[in-house]
Design a protein around this motif. Structure first.
Motif, PDB file in Angstrom:
ATOM      1  N   LYS B  70       0.830  -1.193   0.000  1.00  0.00           N
ATOM      2  CA  LYS B  70       0.000   0.000   0.000  1.00  0.00           C
ATOM      3  C   LYS B  70       0.870   1.251   0.000  1.00  0.00           C
ATOM      4  O   LYS B  70       1.945   1.259   0.591  1.00  0.00           O
ATOM      5  CB  LYS B  70      -0.883  -0.005   1.245  1.00  0.00           C
ATOM      6  CG  LYS B  70      -2.026   0.956   1.165  1.00  0.00           C
ATOM      7  CD  LYS B  70      -3.198   0.320   0.517  1.00  0.00           C
ATOM      8  CE  LYS B  70      -4.254   1.339   0.205  1.00  0.00           C
ATOM      9  NZ  LYS B  70      -5.264   0.782  -0.675  1.00  0.00           N
ATOM     10  N   PHE B  71       0.374   2.305  -0.647  1.00  0.00           N
ATOM     11  CA  PHE B  71       1.201   3.505  -0.775  1.00  0.00           C
ATOM     12  C   PHE B  71       1.517   4.149   0.574  1.00  0.00           C
ATOM     13  O   PHE B  71       2.412   4.967   0.680  1.00  0.00           O
ATOM     14  CB  PHE B  71       0.532   4.516  -1.704  1.00  0.00           C
ATOM     15  CG  PHE B  71      -0.642   5.230  -1.104  1.00  0.00           C
ATOM     16  CD1 PHE B  71      -0.464   6.443  -0.472  1.00  0.00           C
ATOM     17  CD2 PHE B  71      -1.912   4.686  -1.169  1.00  0.00           C
ATOM     18  CE1 PHE B  71      -1.537   7.112   0.085  1.00  0.00           C
ATOM     19  CE2 PHE B  71      -2.990   5.345  -0.613  1.00  0.00           C
ATOM     20  CZ  PHE B  71      -2.798   6.559   0.014  1.00  0.00           C
ATOM     21  N   LEU B  72       0.763   3.770   1.616  1.00  0.00           N
ATOM     22  CA  LEU B  72       1.025   4.345   2.930  1.00  0.00           C
ATOM     23  C   LEU B  72       2.425   4.001   3.415  1.00  0.00           C
ATOM     24  O   LEU B  72       3.033   4.736   4.182  1.00  0.00           O
ATOM     25  CB  LEU B  72       0.015   3.803   3.953  1.00  0.00           C
ATOM     26  CG  LEU B  72      -1.457   3.945   3.649  1.00  0.00           C
ATOM     27  CD1 LEU B  72      -2.271   3.271   4.723  1.00  0.00           C
ATOM     28  CD2 LEU B  72      -1.837   5.397   3.547  1.00  0.00           C
ATOM     29  N   ASN B  74       4.934   2.824   1.262  1.00  0.00           N
ATOM     30  CA  ASN B  74       5.725   2.524   0.088  1.00  0.00           C
ATOM     31  C   ASN B  74       5.938   3.817  -0.695  1.00  0.00           C
ATOM     32  O   ASN B  74       4.981   4.463  -1.100  1.00  0.00           O
ATOM     33  CB  ASN B  74       4.910   1.517  -0.735  1.00  0.00           C
ATOM     34  CG  ASN B  74       5.647   1.030  -1.927  1.00  0.00           C
ATOM     35  OD1 ASN B  74       6.579   1.659  -2.389  1.00  0.00           O
ATOM     36  ND2 ASN B  74       5.235  -0.096  -2.449  1.00  0.00           N
ATOM     37  N   ARG B  75       7.172   4.176  -0.876  1.00  0.00           N
ATOM     38  CA  ARG B  75       7.441   5.417  -1.606  1.00  0.00           C
ATOM     39  C   ARG B  75       8.034   5.132  -2.984  1.00  0.00           C
ATOM     40  O   ARG B  75       8.750   5.957  -3.539  1.00  0.00           O
ATOM     41  CB  ARG B  75       8.383   6.306  -0.814  1.00  0.00           C
ATOM     42  CG  ARG B  75       7.685   7.129   0.262  1.00  0.00           C
ATOM     43  CD  ARG B  75       8.661   8.093   0.874  1.00  0.00           C
ATOM     44  NE  ARG B  75       8.899   9.213  -0.016  1.00  0.00           N
ATOM     45  CZ  ARG B  75       8.348  10.404   0.140  1.00  0.00           C
ATOM     46  NH1 ARG B  75       7.536  10.628   1.128  1.00  0.00           N
ATOM     47  NH2 ARG B  75       8.625  11.376  -0.696  1.00  0.00           N
ATOM     48  N   VAL B  76       7.755   3.946  -3.518  1.00  0.00           N
ATOM     49  CA  VAL B  76       8.331   3.585  -4.810  1.00  0.00           C
ATOM     50  C   VAL B  76       7.504   4.208  -5.928  1.00  0.00           C
ATOM     51  O   VAL B  76       6.276   4.158  -5.910  1.00  0.00           O
ATOM     52  CB  VAL B  76       8.342   2.054  -4.977  1.00  0.00           C
ATOM     53  CG1 VAL B  76       8.833   1.673  -6.351  1.00  0.00           C
ATOM     54  CG2 VAL B  76       9.199   1.424  -3.909  1.00  0.00           C
ATOM     55  N   ARG B  77       8.188   4.837  -6.872  1.00  0.00           N
ATOM     56  CA  ARG B  77       7.469   5.332  -8.061  1.00  0.00           C
ATOM     57  C   ARG B  77       7.544   4.236  -9.090  1.00  0.00           C
ATOM     58  O   ARG B  77       8.577   4.041  -9.722  1.00  0.00           O
ATOM     59  CB  ARG B  77       8.117   6.596  -8.600  1.00  0.00           C
ATOM     60  CG  ARG B  77       8.004   7.763  -7.681  1.00  0.00           C
ATOM     61  CD  ARG B  77       8.512   8.989  -8.352  1.00  0.00           C
ATOM     62  NE  ARG B  77       7.519   9.489  -9.307  1.00  0.00           N
ATOM     63  CZ  ARG B  77       7.720  10.544 -10.066  1.00  0.00           C
ATOM     64  NH1 ARG B  77       8.858  11.175 -10.005  1.00  0.00           N
ATOM     65  NH2 ARG B  77       6.798  10.961 -10.894  1.00  0.00           N
ATOM     66  N   ARG B  80       9.036   4.595 -12.454  1.00  0.00           N
ATOM     67  CA  ARG B  80      10.478   4.842 -12.547  1.00  0.00           C
ATOM     68  C   ARG B  80      11.286   3.565 -12.292  1.00  0.00           C
ATOM     69  O   ARG B  80      12.505   3.606 -12.305  1.00  0.00           O
ATOM     70  CB  ARG B  80      10.900   5.882 -11.505  1.00  0.00           C
ATOM     71  CG  ARG B  80      10.449   7.269 -11.815  1.00  0.00           C
ATOM     72  CD  ARG B  80      11.473   7.973 -12.690  1.00  0.00           C
ATOM     73  NE  ARG B  80      10.919   9.199 -13.222  1.00  0.00           N
ATOM     74  CZ  ARG B  80      10.942  10.335 -12.570  1.00  0.00           C
ATOM     75  NH1 ARG B  80      11.492  10.411 -11.392  1.00  0.00           N
ATOM     76  NH2 ARG B  80      10.406  11.419 -13.107  1.00  0.00           N
ATOM     77  N   ASN B  82      13.173   0.274 -12.873  1.00  0.00           N
ATOM     78  CA  ASN B  82      13.855  -0.332 -14.008  1.00  0.00           C
ATOM     79  C   ASN B  82      14.185  -1.771 -13.634  1.00  0.00           C
ATOM     80  O   ASN B  82      14.900  -2.023 -12.678  1.00  0.00           O
ATOM     81  CB  ASN B  82      15.132   0.471 -14.281  1.00  0.00           C
ATOM     82  CG  ASN B  82      15.898  -0.062 -15.460  1.00  0.00           C
ATOM     83  OD1 ASN B  82      15.783  -1.235 -15.816  1.00  0.00           O
ATOM     84  ND2 ASN B  82      16.687   0.790 -16.070  1.00  0.00           N
ATOM     85  N   GLN B  85      17.783  -2.682 -13.248  1.00  0.00           N
ATOM     86  CA  GLN B  85      18.378  -2.162 -12.013  1.00  0.00           C
ATOM     87  C   GLN B  85      17.951  -2.999 -10.817  1.00  0.00           C
ATOM     88  O   GLN B  85      18.714  -3.192  -9.882  1.00  0.00           O
ATOM     89  CB  GLN B  85      17.966  -0.706 -11.805  1.00  0.00           C
ATOM     90  CG  GLN B  85      18.824   0.253 -12.608  1.00  0.00           C
ATOM     91  CD  GLN B  85      18.406   1.689 -12.434  1.00  0.00           C
ATOM     92  OE1 GLN B  85      17.415   1.980 -11.761  1.00  0.00           O
ATOM     93  NE2 GLN B  85      19.137   2.587 -13.043  1.00  0.00           N
TER      94      GLN B  85
END
Lengths: 507, 224
Positions: B70-72, B74-77, B80, B82, B85
């Motif tokens: 959940k985005f609460l 999680n700060r992954v975009r 973006r 890859n 990577q």
């Protein structure tokens, strides 16, 4: 060996990926608008103007000589006071809807005092009854005169052991609390604000930084020689560079003394709001605390984070800060969200070279530029009005109306974070949890989303409690059946194995 | 004809069952690390196939966590992210660890082969898969405040994995605790050296390639 080969191949493949992959993804976007804002990810995006420059007022436009390094502005009712430090005078300017006209130039006072002429004053405060408090820096005093400039009292260097005896008393910024106590910021004093009683007696310092213990510094000191230690920076408490006392007698103050790394991490507190005990009570609920720009590069001689020169707070608890490095203005709401940022360095209308002060009359903003020696007046646009109306209606508890205003804001700027959150909050108040969650999720507002989700979850469980219980009961009922089937299959298998063995034996 | 087909089917079934049992063995390893790690290689209870599966699941767990948490929390975009990577960030260090550890332990009378080290490492990652995936799912049903315990589970997973890797080094190479710790520390140093050499190698290669390309262009330019 085969395994080794495969392994080596995999390794090489992965390493080749390193060589081929682009290492960074460009994320800087060019902002071509005058006004901008930051999104959740800290990326700038364009915004319609919330304020537009209306006029540019120099000394000769007011019908007098041009100003020289003016340092401060003060506004009372519709009068604007410009402290023209270089010419040792204060200009009193009447401001109406469109124009600004000079009322008088204050260069001298009358009354029973030795020195009557002002000498490079740095700041002025005007009380409700028209009394003027002037930080007469060149004469090392604070003057208190009535509205006809007749001398009432002066405050000079306090005779107190806490005040360093070696330094001159050079007041640079001052403000007056509602009760008449004078709060002064003096040059070369880093213990905070000096406070004086209504009759001019010295009370003491206030709002100094608490010295904090830093373990890394301690380690460094442990392993350094005495000479190295002497060279190290000692703990220097904050030097404030401006004060503004709002309608509720809270002191907004700004400081430029903080580490760049702290600012990058969002830990710096260049803007503070002090209560009467000198504690910082500014609300910092935004993604980043109120600190000007969130990210910066070093170009064209403009280095490091924003350095706030002055703050002004409006009656609706929004406040505005001006950055003297890049000549930008930042508007904040009472929760510490960045409402909009605008401005820049340059010589066009609405741009600055060295802004030194900011003030407001009504909803208009006035910014004083020390180098161009002029006052730029800003008028709030329709877009700005909508934002402020939405904030005001929410404060009043009119959530529906607030939501309507936010909808209008979204029509003009679909990226406006606070609008989504504002609509979400009013939906939350109307108990439309699921819709509210949708709005909060768009702008990743974790706190409000959690609140809406909690209610929604509760509602869902209450509504579906029957089904849940039935499901659990069914599960409990089914379990033994499964066990039975398993047992039967196992027994059948045993039987089969046994029979096979028998058959083998018989063969 | 039909006999041989039947036989082949039976063998495949046996291989598959062996694979499943070696995979199931990871549960035993994480709960009885000393015993489990010893038997993993010495009694051949583990298999490379199961190890690969666990490694793949580990990689997928990371991806799922990035995508479905959940985005609460999680700060992954996601736009973006890859994939290459990600591979580099998760699988590559682990594989380099195997190589570095093998290089080091062969010099300091470690008993394990590269295959054993690889197996030990893969099996050590099991708790991560078992703990992070439920966390990812649970994160969708809790509020931000309630989600604090997810962080505890995540650190628990890491500590558990770290302890298992330590035990795997001890048991596979027949080392004492101190020696295992030293081996891991110097493996990390070795990893850095390997990465440095790889970077050097590839920058040299790319320079060489660029050199030949420029010669080719020069010739084209002169001749035509």
């Amino acid at each position: 060996m085969r395994f080794m080969k495969k392994f080596a191949a995999a390794l090489l493949g992965a390493a080749m990926v390193v060589a081929v992959c682009p290492t960074g993804v460009a994320n800087a976007t060019e902002i071509n608008t005058y006004t901008y804002n930051y999104d959740y990810w800290g990326i700038e995006y364009e915004s319609p103007d919330a304020y537009t420059p209306l006029s540019f007022t120099e000394g000769h436009t007011l019908g007098t000589t041009d100003m020289k390094l003016p340092q401060s502005l003060y506004a009372r009712d519709n009068m604007l006071y410009i402290v023209d430090t270089g010419n040792s005078r204060i200009l009193e300017v009447a401001v109406d809807v469109e124009s600004m006209t000079l009322v008088r130039e204050i260069t001298e006072i009358t009354g029973d005092v030795e020195v009557t002429a002002l000498n490079s004053p740095n700041d002025v405060y005007v009380a409700e009854n028209g009394d003027l408090y002037i930080a007469d820096t060149g004469n090392f005093r604070i003057l208190h005169v009535n509205k006809d400039l007749e001398f009432i009292k002066e405050i000079t260097k306090p005779d107190d052991p806490t005040v360093d005896a070696d330094i001159q008393f050079e007041p640079t910024k001052l403000s007056v609390e509602r009760a008449g106590r004078v709060v002064v910021l003096a040059k070369n004093v880093n213990k905070g604000f000096m406070r004086f009683e209504t009759d001019g007696t010295y009370i003491g310092f206030m709002g100094a930084n608490k010295v904090t213990f830093n373990f890394a510094d301690y380690l460094k000191k442990l392993f350094s020689t005495r000479a190295q230690r002497a060279q190290m920076e000692s703990f220097v408490p904050t030097e404030y560079n401006n004060i503004y006392i709002d309608a509720n007698s809270f002191i907004y103050c700004s400081t430029a003394v903080f580490e760049e790394a702290d600012a990058q991490a969002g830990n710096a507190t260049p803007i503070r709001k002090l209560n009467s005990y000198g504690d910082d009570i500014l609300i910092r609920n935004g993604e980043m605390p109120p600190m000007g720009d969130w990210s910066w590069d070093n170009a064209a001689g403009m280095n490091g984070p924003s350095r706030i020169a002055d703050i002004t707070a409006m009656p609706d608890e929004t406040y505005y800060a001006v950055d003297r490095i890049r000549g930008r203005l930042f508007g904040y709401d009472e929760q510490g969200h960045l409402l909009y940022a605008f401005g820049g360095t340059g010589t066009k209308l609405g741009y600055f070279t060295l802004p030194s002060s900011i003030e407001h009359i009504g909803t208009d903003l006035f910014v004083l530029d020390a180098t161009t020696a002029a006052v730029t007046r800003f008028k709030r646009t329709e877009f700005g009005d909508m934002i402020h109306n939405a904030l005001a209606e929410y404060r009043e508890g009119h959530y529906d109306v607030s939501s309507d205003y936010w909808e209008q804001v979204l029509d003009r700027n679909g990226n406006y974070e606070l609008a989504y959150i504002g609509i979400g909050r009013s939906l939350l108040r109307q108990e439309k949890y699921q819709e509210a969650m949708k709005y909060f999720e768009v702008k990743r507002d974790a706190r409000n989303y959690s609140r809406a989700w909690k209610y929604y979850r509760k509602e869902w469980v209450e509504k579906n409690m029957g089904y849940v219980i039935v499901a659990i009961l069914v599960l409990v009922a089914i379990m033994p059946i499964f066990k039975l089937i398993k047992k039967i299959r196992w027994e059948a298998k045993l039987e089969y194995e046994y029979e096979r063995k028998l058959r083998k034996k018989n063969k | 004809m039909s006999m041989s087909a039947n036989l082949e089917k039976r063998i495949n079934k046996q291989t598959f069952e062996r694979y499943l049992s070696s995979l199931r063995y990871s549960m035993y390893v994480i709960t009885h690390p000393f015993d489990g790690m010893w038997d993993l290689t010495h009694e051949k209870r583990g298999s490379i196939a199961a190890g690969n599966t666990i490694l793949l699941l580990f990689f997928l767990t990371n991806l799922w966590n990035m995508r479905f948490e959940k985005f609460l929390f999680n700060r992954v975009r996601w736009e973006r992210v890859n994939i290459w990577q990600q591979i580099l960030g998760t699988l590559f260090p682990l594989l380099i660890y195997c190589v570095a550890n093998w290089c080091l332990t062969t010099l300091f009378d470690g008993k394990g082969r590269l295959k054993d080290i690889y197996l030990g490492m893969c099996y050590s990652l099991t708790p991560y898969i078992l703990l992070i995936n439920p966390c990812t799912i649970i994160s969708n049903f809790v509020t931000k405040d309630e989600g604090d315990f997810l962080a505890y589970f995540e650190s628990l997973a890491l500590v558990w994995c770290g302890a298992l890797i330590l035990v795997s080094v001890m048991q596979i190479h027949d080392y004492s605790l101190m020696k295992a710790i030293m081996a891991i520390i110097f493996s990390i140093v070795g990893m850095m050296i390997i990465v440095f050499l790889l970077l050097l190698f590839f920058s040299l290669i790319s320079d060489a390639v660029a050199f030949f390309i420029s010669i080719y262009k020069e010739i084209l330019f002169r001749v035509y």
